[in-house]
Design a protein around this motif. Sequence first.
Motif, short mmCIF file in Angstrom:
data_model
loop_
_atom_site.label_atom_id
_atom_site.label_comp_id
_atom_site.label_asym_id
_atom_site.label_seq_id
_atom_site.Cartn_x
_atom_site.Cartn_y
_atom_site.Cartn_z
N TRP A 78 15.29 18.34 -133.70
CA TRP A 78 14.02 17.63 -133.51
C TRP A 78 12.88 18.60 -133.23
O TRP A 78 11.77 18.43 -133.73
CB TRP A 78 14.14 16.61 -132.38
CG TRP A 78 14.76 15.34 -132.87
CD1 TRP A 78 16.04 14.92 -132.65
CD2 TRP A 78 14.15 14.33 -133.68
NE1 TRP A 78 16.26 13.71 -133.28
CE2 TRP A 78 15.11 13.33 -133.91
CE3 TRP A 78 12.89 14.19 -134.24
CZ2 TRP A 78 14.84 12.20 -134.67
CZ3 TRP A 78 12.63 13.04 -135.00
CH2 TRP A 78 13.60 12.08 -135.20
N GLY A 79 13.14 19.62 -132.43
CA GLY A 79 12.10 20.60 -132.13
C GLY A 79 11.60 21.30 -133.38
O GLY A 79 10.39 21.46 -133.58
N THR A 80 12.52 21.69 -134.24
CA THR A 80 12.15 22.35 -135.49
C THR A 80 11.38 21.39 -136.41
O THR A 80 10.36 21.76 -137.00
CB THR A 80 13.40 22.87 -136.22
OG1 THR A 80 14.06 23.81 -135.36
CG2 THR A 80 13.05 23.56 -137.52
N ALA A 81 11.86 20.16 -136.52
CA ALA A 81 11.20 19.18 -137.39
C ALA A 81 9.78 18.90 -136.91
O ALA A 81 8.83 18.88 -137.71
CB ALA A 81 12.01 17.89 -137.44
N ILE A 82 9.61 18.69 -135.62
CA ILE A 82 8.28 18.39 -135.08
C ILE A 82 7.34 19.58 -135.23
O ILE A 82 6.17 19.42 -135.61
CB ILE A 82 8.39 17.93 -133.61
CG1 ILE A 82 9.08 16.56 -133.57
CG2 ILE A 82 7.02 17.87 -132.94
CD1 ILE A 82 9.51 16.12 -132.19
N ALA A 83 7.85 20.78 -134.99
CA ALA A 83 7.01 21.97 -135.16
C ALA A 83 6.53 22.09 -136.60
O ALA A 83 5.36 22.43 -136.85
CB ALA A 83 7.80 23.22 -134.75
N GLN A 84 7.40 21.78 -137.56
CA GLN A 84 7.01 21.88 -138.96
C GLN A 84 6.03 20.77 -139.36
O GLN A 84 5.16 20.99 -140.21
CB GLN A 84 8.25 21.87 -139.86
CG GLN A 84 9.02 23.17 -139.71
CD GLN A 84 10.11 23.31 -140.72
OE1 GLN A 84 9.85 23.37 -141.92
NE2 GLN A 84 11.35 23.35 -140.25
N ILE A 85 6.15 19.61 -138.76
CA ILE A 85 5.16 18.55 -139.01
C ILE A 85 3.78 19.03 -138.59
O ILE A 85 2.80 18.88 -139.33
CB ILE A 85 5.54 17.25 -138.28
CG1 ILE A 85 6.78 16.63 -138.93
CG2 ILE A 85 4.38 16.27 -138.25
CD1 ILE A 85 7.41 15.51 -138.13
N ALA A 103 27.03 17.44 -133.62
CA ALA A 103 26.16 16.42 -133.01
C ALA A 103 26.19 16.54 -131.49
O ALA A 103 26.62 15.63 -130.79
CB ALA A 103 26.58 15.03 -133.47
N THR A 104 25.71 17.67 -130.99
CA THR A 104 25.63 17.87 -129.56
C THR A 104 24.20 17.65 -129.09
O THR A 104 23.27 17.64 -129.91
CB THR A 104 26.05 19.30 -129.19
OG1 THR A 104 25.10 20.22 -129.76
CG2 THR A 104 27.45 19.62 -129.70
N ASP A 105 23.99 17.52 -127.81
CA ASP A 105 22.64 17.37 -127.28
C ASP A 105 21.78 18.58 -127.62
O ASP A 105 20.61 18.46 -127.99
CB ASP A 105 22.66 17.18 -125.77
CG ASP A 105 23.25 15.83 -125.37
OD1 ASP A 105 23.27 14.91 -126.22
OD2 ASP A 105 23.67 15.69 -124.21
N VAL A 106 22.36 19.78 -127.52
CA VAL A 106 21.61 21.01 -127.81
C VAL A 106 21.22 21.07 -129.29
O VAL A 106 20.07 21.37 -129.62
CB VAL A 106 22.43 22.25 -127.41
CG1 VAL A 106 21.76 23.53 -127.88
CG2 VAL A 106 22.66 22.28 -125.91
N ALA A 107 22.16 20.76 -130.18
CA ALA A 107 21.87 20.81 -131.61
C ALA A 107 20.84 19.75 -132.00
O ALA A 107 19.93 20.02 -132.79
CB ALA A 107 23.16 20.60 -132.42
N THR A 108 20.97 18.56 -131.45
CA THR A 108 20.01 17.50 -131.75
C THR A 108 18.62 17.85 -131.26
O THR A 108 17.63 17.65 -131.97
CB THR A 108 20.48 16.16 -131.13
OG1 THR A 108 21.78 15.86 -131.63
CG2 THR A 108 19.53 15.03 -131.46
N SER A 109 18.52 18.41 -130.08
CA SER A 109 17.24 18.83 -129.53
C SER A 109 16.60 19.92 -130.40
O SER A 109 15.41 19.88 -130.70
CB SER A 109 17.42 19.33 -128.10
OG SER A 109 16.20 19.77 -127.57
N ALA A 110 17.41 20.89 -130.83
CA ALA A 110 16.90 21.97 -131.69
C ALA A 110 16.42 21.42 -133.02
O ALA A 110 15.38 21.82 -133.54
CB ALA A 110 17.98 23.02 -131.90
#
Length: 64
Positions: free
Chosen positions: A37-44, A28-35
């Motif tokens: 969310w980025g992946t989830a939004i891209a797939q949406i 649960a790091t800032d980098v992991a959380t950002s990645a």
Amino acid sequence: MFEKEPPPPEHPLLNREDVVVTPHVATATDVATSALWGTAIAQIFQVLRGERPPHLVNPEVMTS
């Protein structure tokens, strides 16, 4: 991953000097959380464009 979590104190891995055991929140790091969310939004957006996203949990529900 342990069969039972948390592992019992006598678990052999817990007493090794060459093993680091962390809870699930270790990622649960800032980098992991950002990645994430980025992946989830891209797939949406892929789904909204009618594309098949690469990381489907249940691909049988996507018919096209």
